[in-house]
Scaffold this motif. Structure first.
Motif, PDB file in Angstrom:
ATOM      1  N   LYS A   1      -2.076 -13.803   5.119  1.00 39.36           N
ATOM      2  CA  LYS A   1      -0.827 -13.472   5.548  1.00 39.36           C
ATOM      3  C   LYS A   1      -0.612 -13.037   6.919  1.00 39.36           C
ATOM      4  O   LYS A   1       0.452 -13.274   7.720  1.00 39.36           O
ATOM      5  CB  LYS A   1      -0.352 -12.358   4.432  1.00 39.36           C
ATOM      6  N   GLN A   2      -1.535 -12.526   7.662  1.00 37.53           N
ATOM      7  CA  GLN A   2      -1.536 -11.919   9.145  1.00 37.53           C
ATOM      8  C   GLN A   2      -1.593 -13.754   9.778  1.00 37.53           C
ATOM      9  O   GLN A   2      -0.797 -13.494  10.935  1.00 37.53           O
ATOM     10  CB  GLN A   2      -2.881 -11.296   9.705  1.00 37.53           C
ATOM     11  N   LEU A   3      -2.458 -14.374   9.643  1.00 36.73           N
ATOM     12  CA  LEU A   3      -2.321 -15.656  10.173  1.00 36.73           C
ATOM     13  C   LEU A   3      -0.935 -16.329  10.207  1.00 36.73           C
ATOM     14  O   LEU A   3      -0.367 -16.847  11.201  1.00 36.73           O
ATOM     15  CB  LEU A   3      -3.346 -16.552   9.718  1.00 36.73           C
ATOM     16  N   ASN A   4      -0.232 -16.266   9.011  1.00 34.31           N
ATOM     17  CA  ASN A   4       0.984 -16.650   8.744  1.00 34.31           C
ATOM     18  C   ASN A   4       1.696 -16.052   9.533  1.00 34.31           C
ATOM     19  O   ASN A   4       3.080 -16.751  10.328  1.00 34.31           O
ATOM     20  CB  ASN A   4       1.119 -16.824   7.567  1.00 34.31           C
ATOM     21  N   GLY A   5       1.949 -14.629  10.053  1.00 35.12           N
ATOM     22  CA  GLY A   5       2.751 -14.041  10.773  1.00 35.12           C
ATOM     23  C   GLY A   5       2.879 -14.452  12.152  1.00 35.12           C
ATOM     24  O   GLY A   5       3.629 -13.833  13.059  1.00 35.12           O
ATOM     25  N   TYR A   6       1.794 -15.212  12.662  1.00 41.60           N
ATOM     26  CA  TYR A   6       1.553 -15.577  14.223  1.00 41.60           C
ATOM     27  C   TYR A   6       2.398 -16.660  14.626  1.00 41.60           C
ATOM     28  O   TYR A   6       2.541 -17.200  15.609  1.00 41.60           O
ATOM     29  CB  TYR A   6       0.180 -15.565  14.551  1.00 41.60           C
ATOM     30  N   TYR A   7       3.036 -17.575  13.391  1.00 43.99           N
ATOM     31  CA  TYR A   7       3.581 -18.728  13.814  1.00 43.99           C
ATOM     32  C   TYR A   7       4.782 -18.602  14.850  1.00 43.99           C
ATOM     33  O   TYR A   7       4.840 -19.410  15.637  1.00 43.99           O
ATOM     34  CB  TYR A   7       4.313 -19.560  12.590  1.00 43.99           C
ATOM     35  N   LEU A   8       5.522 -17.520  14.837  1.00 43.91           N
ATOM     36  CA  LEU A   8       6.717 -17.020  15.517  1.00 43.91           C
ATOM     37  C   LEU A   8       6.344 -16.750  16.978  1.00 43.91           C
ATOM     38  O   LEU A   8       7.216 -16.776  17.960  1.00 43.91           O
ATOM     39  CB  LEU A   8       7.797 -16.262  14.753  1.00 43.91           C
TER      40      LEU A   8
ATOM     41  N   GLU B   1      -3.177 -26.043  11.604  1.00 45.49           N
ATOM     42  CA  GLU B   1      -4.572 -26.748  11.025  1.00 45.49           C
ATOM     43  C   GLU B   1      -5.215 -25.498  10.760  1.00 45.49           C
ATOM     44  O   GLU B   1      -5.862 -25.763   9.516  1.00 45.49           O
ATOM     45  CB  GLU B   1      -5.095 -27.519  12.242  1.00 45.49           C
ATOM     46  N   MET B   2      -5.236 -24.470  11.662  1.00 46.02           N
ATOM     47  CA  MET B   2      -6.178 -23.492  11.153  1.00 46.02           C
ATOM     48  C   MET B   2      -5.747 -22.683   9.908  1.00 46.02           C
ATOM     49  O   MET B   2      -6.632 -22.477   8.733  1.00 46.02           O
ATOM     50  CB  MET B   2      -6.202 -22.336  12.168  1.00 46.02           C
ATOM     51  N   ASN B   3      -4.210 -22.565   9.709  1.00 50.19           N
ATOM     52  CA  ASN B   3      -3.777 -21.977   8.317  1.00 50.19           C
ATOM     53  C   ASN B   3      -4.288 -23.005   7.024  1.00 50.19           C
ATOM     54  O   ASN B   3      -4.359 -22.498   5.890  1.00 50.19           O
ATOM     55  CB  ASN B   3      -2.379 -21.867   8.416  1.00 50.19           C
TER      56      ASN B   3
ATOM     57  N   ALA C   1     -10.974 -15.742  13.188  1.00 54.58           N
ATOM     58  CA  ALA C   1      -9.569 -16.534  13.491  1.00 54.58           C
ATOM     59  C   ALA C   1      -8.196 -15.497  13.670  1.00 54.58           C
ATOM     60  O   ALA C   1      -7.522 -15.610  14.431  1.00 54.58           O
ATOM     61  CB  ALA C   1      -9.238 -17.275  12.151  1.00 54.58           C
ATOM     62  N   VAL C   2      -8.285 -14.673  12.759  1.00 48.56           N
ATOM     63  CA  VAL C   2      -7.209 -13.395  12.712  1.00 48.56           C
ATOM     64  C   VAL C   2      -7.456 -12.951  14.058  1.00 48.56           C
ATOM     65  O   VAL C   2      -6.205 -12.384  15.036  1.00 48.56           O
ATOM     66  CB  VAL C   2      -7.332 -12.474  11.689  1.00 48.56           C
TER      67      VAL C   2
END
Length: 223
Positions: free
Chosen positions: A85-92, A105-107, A138-139
């Protein structure tokens, strides 16, 4: 997926027990309505836990795990879900298409590994490093990268740090690809064995047919 299925099965079995106990307490034992309701809720909770224990025993037996191993793997999956969820939050927070693709790709790799282990907990031992180190890295690196890229200062040392982080994240993606191949390796080997067995079976079935056809041709030629 199996836990979702067991969740619904567990509650579907517990609901009739809840209703039956409430009716029995009120009609058979003449217990007060409110008290009967509370006792029935307790019966529901106990039956739910008992069924859950049976389901857990089925799972550990199916995958050849002990209860302590299964609990540990579930804990690792729970923590990994938070990190995903933390990784997903970095998209923006990324500022370039290349960084977005890299994060995507990492996600994607992380989610695929997570889902495979969630479906088959035994596979956790094939990718322990992913859960203990790679996902954490990664995070952490993505967090630092998004922090640096959002700074208004564009000094040379910041640019160097950003490039180093991008390079490291690219290497980490490659490591995660290896993790995915590792967790799929046993399935691929199993598939190869099945294909080899299928080919052998087909050859065995084809041979009599060919002999029969050859025999018919020989009869025609002699006739």
């Amino acid at each position: 997926m199996i836990e979702v299925k067991y969740f619904f099965v567990r509650h579907l079995l517990s609901i009739p027990i809840f209703i039956g106990s409430w009716i029995a307490l009120q009609s058979g034992l003449a217990v007060h309505f409110a008290l009967a309701g509370l006792l029935s809720i307790g019966t529901y909770a106990i039956s739910n836990q008992l069924i859950k224990m049976v389901q857990s025993r089925i799972i550990v037996s199916k995958f050849g795990l002990t209860f302590s191993e299964y609990r540990h793997i579930k804990l690792q999956l729970k923590e990994a879900k938070i990190k995903l969820k933390q990784l997903n939050g970095y998209y923006l927070k990324v500022r370039s298409i290349r960084a977005f693709k890299q994060l995507f790709e990492m996600n994607n790799l992380s989610k695929r590994i997570f889902q495979i282990v969630k479906t088959n907990p035994r596979k956790f031992y094939q990718v322990e490093n992913f859960f203990y180190a790679h996902l954490d890295t990664a995070v952490e690196l993505t967090s630092k990268y998004t922090l640096l890229v959002s700074q208004p200062v564009k000094a040379l040392d910041v640019q160097i740090a950003l490039q180093d982080t991008r390079d490291t994240l690219l290497e980490l993606n490659q490591v995660m690809e290896k993790d995915l191949r590792q967790v799929l390796s046993s399935d691929i080997d199993h598939l190869k064995m099945e294909l080899d067995f299928a080919k052998i079976s087909l050859k065995k079935h084809d041979t009599p047919l060919l002999l029969k056809g050859d025999l018919q041709d020989d009869r025609k030629s002699t006739g």
